[in-house]
Design an enzyme around this catalytic site. Structure first.
Site, PDB file in Angstrom:
ATOM      1  N   GLY A 136     -11.077 -47.397  52.325  1.00 31.80           N
ATOM      2  CA  GLY A 136     -11.953 -47.544  51.168  1.00 31.80           C
ATOM      3  C   GLY A 136     -11.661 -46.431  50.174  1.00 31.80           C
ATOM      4  CB  SER A 138      -8.074 -48.563  45.335  1.00 31.68           C
ATOM      5  OG  SER A 138      -6.828 -48.022  45.626  1.00 31.68           O
ATOM      6  CB  SER A 156      -5.333 -54.155  53.603  1.00 31.33           C
ATOM      7  OG  SER A 156      -4.563 -53.938  52.451  1.00 31.33           O
ATOM      8  CD  GLU A 162      -0.244 -45.301  53.236  1.00 32.96           C
ATOM      9  OE1 GLU A 162      -0.353 -46.508  53.157  1.00 32.96           O
ATOM     10  OE2 GLU A 162      -0.815 -44.515  52.457  1.00 32.96           O
TER      11      GLU A 162
END
Lengths: 386, 337
Positions: free
Chosen positions: A126, A128, A160, A245
């Site tokens: 959570g 953007s 996503s 990431e």
């Protein structure tokens, strides 16, 4: 410079290969819905029970605590065994979990780490917002402290698999008066919290493919103890997750895409004969991709090498920018090779689906333009544009 | 596994960099642009420092290091746009060594011989038509093909005619290999795959050219001001510079990988050498072109050094088969490991 792996590392490679060959799921991964969730969780559980979950996680938190070389070997073998991508577990394994390991309290570690590793819980992101994309620090979702709770109001977007998730790593503004990087907190958010509503967002791959959701928080209450790190220190906590990431998990994609190029060469030969591969425009594109995939793998080895020597972490963005664009070219060529078949989009064929999917590779987790700003400013030393 | 240079390798890089910065700054080409280049004067010094026989075993007169060290050094040769005649000397010494021509080998390693390059004119000429680079005063001329590699005397070529070179700091001739030509030394690919090594080293050289163009552009973007700011502040320019850096990284990583594969004697040697030449030549040409654009009108002049990088990038591409030919070839190899 050295390409050799030690005897112990080679032994590890064989063990990984044997285990993967014996355990990799043979059924095709569903493209969406609860079936996909169950598939991904089952595969993660299988790795956990086999002792192969959390390659980069420290042993004390149930991971394998592997060094970078062994992570590289694991992901190479993972791709070679054609093991499924458990995308739904990605955020938990590569963002949420590592962030809690780095910044979380003992209680948070105890509660959240094992379920991620064992394939019990799905995490989503959570970060953007409708008005905070590339400029993430402009985020406005507000969290007001009331007693021992945070009251969250606002909206997140491009989450996503949010509709299939149990937990969320949530960035909220806890101090609206501080400079924009200073008033943010990183929060563990339970997706069952009252006050949360989800709006599914279809993606371009085909009608009814829901990949993202938009999240609306209307005075959703979160225990204050769910803040990871210090209140208002969420930006630096978040930056460390983005670092993860960019870590080793994408190694398997490079290998997969290299295989895909080989498969495409075969498919093109079968369909149109050797002359097609040799002389046609497609031949030149296939050839260039073959060379570029070799380079992409070498770049991966270089990123691992640099990390082992602790030099120039910003240079990993060179590989990221290159790889995202090469993946797009691979899928575009695959689409072109199937010719008029590309006008048809059957449920059981992946080529059109994945072609359209790759339009996200230069957008997600920092657009290629943001990557180029990072390269220009942090690697090349050009003046900052902002 | 480690793709970064070791401490010893870094020392070699630093030594050759130092030497070239002092003896072969790219500005030298400005001075000599009408009459070739003075690089042959460097060969004896490079010989004395051991750079000509770096990858040859000690019992064959070399330093006994690997293709990795050769790759790192040729990267620096490319960065300083050293005359491609250097390939003739280093690879020529390898051919002489493999052929057992000890005297010729040692003379080459000393840097006192002049060596030219013969390169097929491809579809632009007949099957025996070549371009000769830097060969006007050559004692021997290097000719490398897929099946074997050889050193020929200059008189093995007929109908030699000087032409104006696009890369005007190089001496260029057209010539035909005579039917009666006999090499002074020759080695088939089965004994030593000089062809793959040559492609790999040309890849390394092109990596250097691309890095040179990249650095020139970045340097300019930091000092040239318009609209009251260095032009590198603007994303249009910044992102071009980032593109150059991305390409250079891909090319360098693949060149490093290819050099290590050669040392292992892997069956993927040809694949990775060709991949390296493809990625590096594409990088060198694109970076040089972007470097012209970043320099604006100045980049279009002969006063800026930019055009030397562009022209040399095309030379690197066309020697031993251009991108078009290498792309055709890479599709003929089996899937690499």
């Amino acid at each position: 410079m050295d390409l050799k792996f030690s005897v112990e590392d080679q032994q590890f490679r064989e063990e990984a290969r044997d285990w993967l060959n014996a355990n990799v799921f043979k059924e095709r991964r569903p493209h969406g819905g609860e079936a996909m969730r169950q598939y991904d969780l089952a595969w993660q559980r299988c790795q956990y029970e086999g002792g192969w979950a959390g390659v980069s996680w420290p042993k004390e938190y149930g991971g394998m605590g592997l060094g970078l070389t062994r992570q590289l070997i694991w992901y190479e073998e993972y791709a070679r065994a054609n093991a499924p991508d458990n995308h739904l577990c990605f955020v938990g394994l590569n963002h949420g979990g590592p962030t809690i390991i780095a910044h979380g309290s003992e209680q948070q570690k105890k509660e959240h780490l094992r379920p991620i590793l064992a394939g019990d819980k799905i995490w989503c992101q959570g970060f953007s917002e409708p008005n905070a994309g590339s400029d993430l620090a402009a985020l406005k979702t507000r969290a007001v402290i009331e007693g021992d709770e945070l009251v969250v109001t606002g909206s997140k977007i491009w989450t996503s698999h949010g509709h299939l998730s149990d937990m969320q790593e949530l960035l909220v503004r806890t101090d609206p008066d501080a400079p924009k990087h200073k008033g943010i907190s990183w929060v563990i958010f339970d997706m069952k919290t009252p006050g949360l509503e989800l709006r599914p967002i279809e993606i371009m791959t085909a009608p009814n493919h829901t990949h993202f959701v938009q999240c609306f928080y209307d005075e959703a209450r979160v225990p204050l103890k769910n803040v990871v790190g210090k209140v208002n220190d969420g930006w630096s906590v978040a930056m460390s997750t983005l670092g993860f990431e960019r870590g080793t998990a994408q190694i398997k994609d490079q290998i997969r895409y290299a295989f895909l190029v080989e498969e495409m060469i075969e498919r093109a030969r079968e369909r149109y004969g050797d002359a097609f591969v040799k002389n046609d425009e497609f031949g030149a594109r296939l050839a260039q991709l073959r060379a570029d995939m070799a380079a992409a793998r070498a770049m991966t080895y270089m990123v691992v090498s640099r990390a082992q020597h602790n030099v120039s972490p910003a240079m990993a963005s060179l590989m990221r920018a290159m790889v995202g664009e090469v993946q797009q070219r691979v899928r575009r060529l695959a689409f072109d090779i199937i010719g008029a078949d590309g006008l048809e989009n059957p449920e059981d064929d992946d080529w059109v689906y994945f072609y359209l999917r790759t339009y996200s590779t230069t957008i997600a987790a920092g657009t290629s333009q943001i990557q180029r700003n990072i390269i220009g400013e942090r690697v090349l030393g050009l003046p900052r544009s902002r | 596994m480690d793709l970064l240079p070791s401490a010893e390798q870094q020392q070699i890089i630093d030594t050759i960099k130092d030497f070239l910065v002092n003896e072969a700054s790219v500005d030298r080409l400005r001075e000599f642009s009408a009459i070739g280049n003075p690089d042959f004067e460097l060969w004896p010094q490079l010989g004395e420092l051991g750079f000509l026989g770096l990858g040859l075993p000690e019992d064959k007169g070399g330093v006994g290091l690997s293709a990795g060290e050769e790759m790192l050094v040729f990267q620096q040769f490319g960065y300083h746009l050293l005359s491609p005649a250097i390939f003739g000397i280093v690879l020529g010494a390898r051919i002489a060594a493999s052929a057992g021509e000890v005297e010729l080998r040692d003379e080459l390693l000393s840097g006192t011989m002049r060596v030219g390059l013969a390169n097929s004119r491809g579809l632009a000429g007949g099957p025996r038509d070549y371009h000769l680079f830097e060969a006007d005063e050559a004692d021997v001329i290097l000719l490398i093909e897929e099946s074997n590699a050889a050193l020929y005397p200059r008189d093995a070529f007929e109908q030699i005619a000087r032409v104006n070179a696009t890369d005007a700091v190089l001496v260029l001739e057209r010539a035909t290999l005579s039917n009666a030509a006999r090499p002074r030394a020759e080695v088939p690919v089965k004994v030593d795959n000089v062809h793959a090594r040559a492609l790999m080293l040309m890849g390394a050289y092109a990596v250097g050219i691309g890095e040179g163009a990249r650095d020139l552009a970045i340097e300019y973007a930091k000092v040239r001001e318009q609209f009251g700011k260095p032009i590198g502040f603007f994303q249009a320019i910044k992102h071009m510079c980032a593109d150059m850096a991305i390409r250079s990284e891909a090319a360098l990583c693949q060149a490093s990988f290819a050099s290590l594969v050669i040392d292992e004697g892997s069956p993927d040697t040809n694949f990775h050498a060709v991949a390296s030449k493809i990625v590096a030549c594409e990088t060198a040409i694109k970076n040089a072109a972007d470097c012209v654009q970043v320099h604006g009108a100045f980049g279009f002049t002969a006063e800026a050094n930019v055009h030397h990088y562009l022209k040399r990038a095309h030379v690197a591409d066309l020697i031993w088969g251009s991108l078009r030919e290498q792309r055709e070839r890479i599709l003929t190899f089996p899937t690499p490991a």
